[in-house]
Design a protein around this motif. Sequence first.
Motif, mmCIF file in Angstrom:
data_model
loop_
_atom_site.group_PDB
_atom_site.id
_atom_site.type_symbol
_atom_site.label_atom_id
_atom_site.label_comp_id
_atom_site.label_asym_id
_atom_site.label_seq_id
_atom_site.Cartn_x
_atom_site.Cartn_y
_atom_site.Cartn_z
ATOM 1 N N ASP A 33 2.126 1.349 2.026
ATOM 2 C CA ASP A 33 2.890 0.631 1.212
ATOM 3 C C ASP A 33 2.651 1.219 -0.484
ATOM 4 O O ASP A 33 3.669 1.090 -0.457
ATOM 5 C CB ASP A 33 2.809 -0.948 1.390
ATOM 6 N N TYR A 34 1.431 1.068 -0.538
ATOM 7 C CA TYR A 34 0.445 1.501 -1.456
ATOM 8 C C TYR A 34 0.462 3.057 -1.807
ATOM 9 O O TYR A 34 1.239 3.039 -3.174
ATOM 10 C CB TYR A 34 -0.637 0.279 -1.736
ATOM 11 N N SER A 87 4.044 -1.088 -5.147
ATOM 12 C CA SER A 87 3.699 -2.926 -4.938
ATOM 13 C C SER A 87 2.527 -3.325 -5.228
ATOM 14 O O SER A 87 2.212 -2.251 -5.663
ATOM 15 C CB SER A 87 4.269 -2.910 -3.391
ATOM 16 N N SER A 88 2.688 -4.453 -6.202
ATOM 17 C CA SER A 88 1.404 -4.590 -6.674
ATOM 18 C C SER A 88 0.656 -5.859 -5.410
ATOM 19 O O SER A 88 0.800 -5.695 -3.220
ATOM 20 C CB SER A 88 1.614 -5.975 -7.446
ATOM 21 N N THR A 116 1.699 -8.429 -3.861
ATOM 22 C CA THR A 116 3.361 -8.889 -3.179
ATOM 23 C C THR A 116 2.292 -7.794 -1.820
ATOM 24 O O THR A 116 3.053 -8.549 -0.375
ATOM 25 C CB THR A 116 4.262 -7.169 -3.907
ATOM 26 N N LEU A 117 1.596 -7.149 -1.650
ATOM 27 C CA LEU A 117 0.875 -6.590 0.060
ATOM 28 C C LEU A 117 0.352 -8.331 0.936
ATOM 29 O O LEU A 117 0.617 -8.137 2.083
ATOM 30 C CB LEU A 117 0.391 -5.336 -0.382
ATOM 31 N N ARG A 147 1.249 -10.979 -0.059
ATOM 32 C CA ARG A 147 2.251 -12.358 1.086
ATOM 33 C C ARG A 147 2.461 -11.646 1.992
ATOM 34 O O ARG A 147 2.425 -12.061 2.834
ATOM 35 C CB ARG A 147 3.081 -12.098 -0.349
ATOM 36 N N LYS A 148 2.574 -10.504 1.443
ATOM 37 C CA LYS A 148 3.795 -9.815 2.545
ATOM 38 C C LYS A 148 3.305 -9.175 4.007
ATOM 39 O O LYS A 148 3.260 -9.860 5.155
ATOM 40 C CB LYS A 148 3.680 -8.352 2.998
#
Lengths: 243, 332
Positions: free
Chosen positions: A174-175, A185-186, A189-190, A192-193
């Motif tokens: 993702d990053y 994504s910050s 965000t990751l 939380r995900k």
Amino acid sequence: MPNPARSDDFPITRHSVLAAMRSDDPAQRSRATETISAAYWKPIYKYVRLKWNLPSEDAQDFTQEFLLRLIENEFLQSFDPAKARLRTFMRTCADRLFLNQVRDAQRQKRNGGAAIPLDFDEAEQEFAKRSKTMSPEQYFEKECVRHLLALAVERLRTKCDSSGKAVHFQVFHDYDLDPESGTRSSYGTLARKYELSATDVTNYLAWARRKFRACVLQQLREMSASDEEFRREAKAILGIDPK
Amino acid sequence: MKWLGDGTVDRLRANMQVPDLSGTRYRAIRYVAGGGMAAIWLAEDTVLQRNVALKVLDADDSPELASRLLREAHILAALEHPGIVPVHDAGTLQDGRVFYCMKYVEGQRLDEFLPSVPSLVERVRLMLRITEPVAFAHARGIIHRDLKPENVMIGPFGEVLVMDWGLGKLLSDRSTQLAAASLDADEQQRSPGATAPGSTNHGSVLGTPGYMAPEQLRGDVARMDQRTDIYGLGAILSVMLGSPAEGRVTRGHRPIGAIRAKAMHPDPDLRYGTVEALTADLANYLADSAVSAYSESYLERLARLFHRHRTAVILIAAYLVMRLLFILFSRP
């Protein structure tokens, strides 16, 4: 299709693919062939599409023919690591094969019923995304690097899946892999995900990047004909000179 | 298989270049330079809150290169001298790459700095300062083997540092326990063929063409000693003087040309035996004294003595003229 992830337990490392392809041991030879085919089929396919302007179907036939000859060790017998990089040599072989085929217009297709399973649709989609300003040779070089990194990503994915670190790979994916247009994504965000703390995201990402680097080097070593070429390529690809 | 766009490829490559400093006290700031086997990064020492330089091996799976980098760190640690950059730390990063940490030196390489020093005398003075750390290393049984202008740094306050001891060789085991014998064995197995300028790649005769002594070019390890470095110093002096074609070594500067020629003699036995002997000649040249490398004629000696004592000669001559005038005009 040759499976890059299989090469994780590839027994030849230091002198890699060239010595293995010239080995007397059929199992060694077979695995070396698999590795080299996986590494080069896509760049070769895209290269001949661009350089010789072959239609997709002809380029697929050509790539199959090229790999068959590679498997039969037709090309690598004459390869001298002191004179050229393996990558350049492969490109030259592709050119030579194509010119021979043109000369021998009556040639028989040898690969009629025994095609190597390769995902040409995927290669074709990628080919459509190419930059129009590059020469075929530059394109080939760039595709070799892109393919090397893609194989290393697959290798990392396999490694993570088999060691219970799928989330590590997802964070890395993702990053570092996903954001093409600056919409990365910050860490928050990751976190939380994947229900992690921000520190965990940092650590997971650092771990995955470290392993990815190792996968790239491992892949590169297997694609290089000699230690010297490996070092040169590592320098050029991972390479340090920002110019 | 996932398609990697150009942006992703660039990002992955950039990420891989940055050394993995997790778990260390350092934070990478920026890339500084790259050599044959390693890269230099400017980093922050987060504990002491100062900038340092990290030399990090490019590949992480070469025991030979790793031991070479560590050997370089050991050599630097054994050489505490103001003209040699101090090493603070060494180890292995999480990504498997060997590194060492040293003082971050801001400044210019000698080859970049030289155009700002037009005076020959100033250049020779600079040369004298370059010889100091080399002589110091020799006194500790270590030779550099890659002396060239690119490996000499001039700091912002004029400090002179001899850098890049990656090809350093221990002549004896007085200071450390480095295995010079095994290093020699490694080198004797290497094929001839020198590295490209600016690099010291491994796998071949090590050094830089143009600055390597003939015995080094031949890979004649048995004949390499401090005189090999004296050849390198001579080559640096040569750059400072300019090539004969440029006409820098003029008639009046023959002695300095002779010093260069003696330092760079193809036969090690006919070079200066020690850096101190070279230094003495350079100092004598600056002091308008006779140099051992040059046999001057009587006229040249007279001119040199006049040049050396010109103030006294002028004063005496003026006195004599005044005296003569006084005698002439005081006659009745």
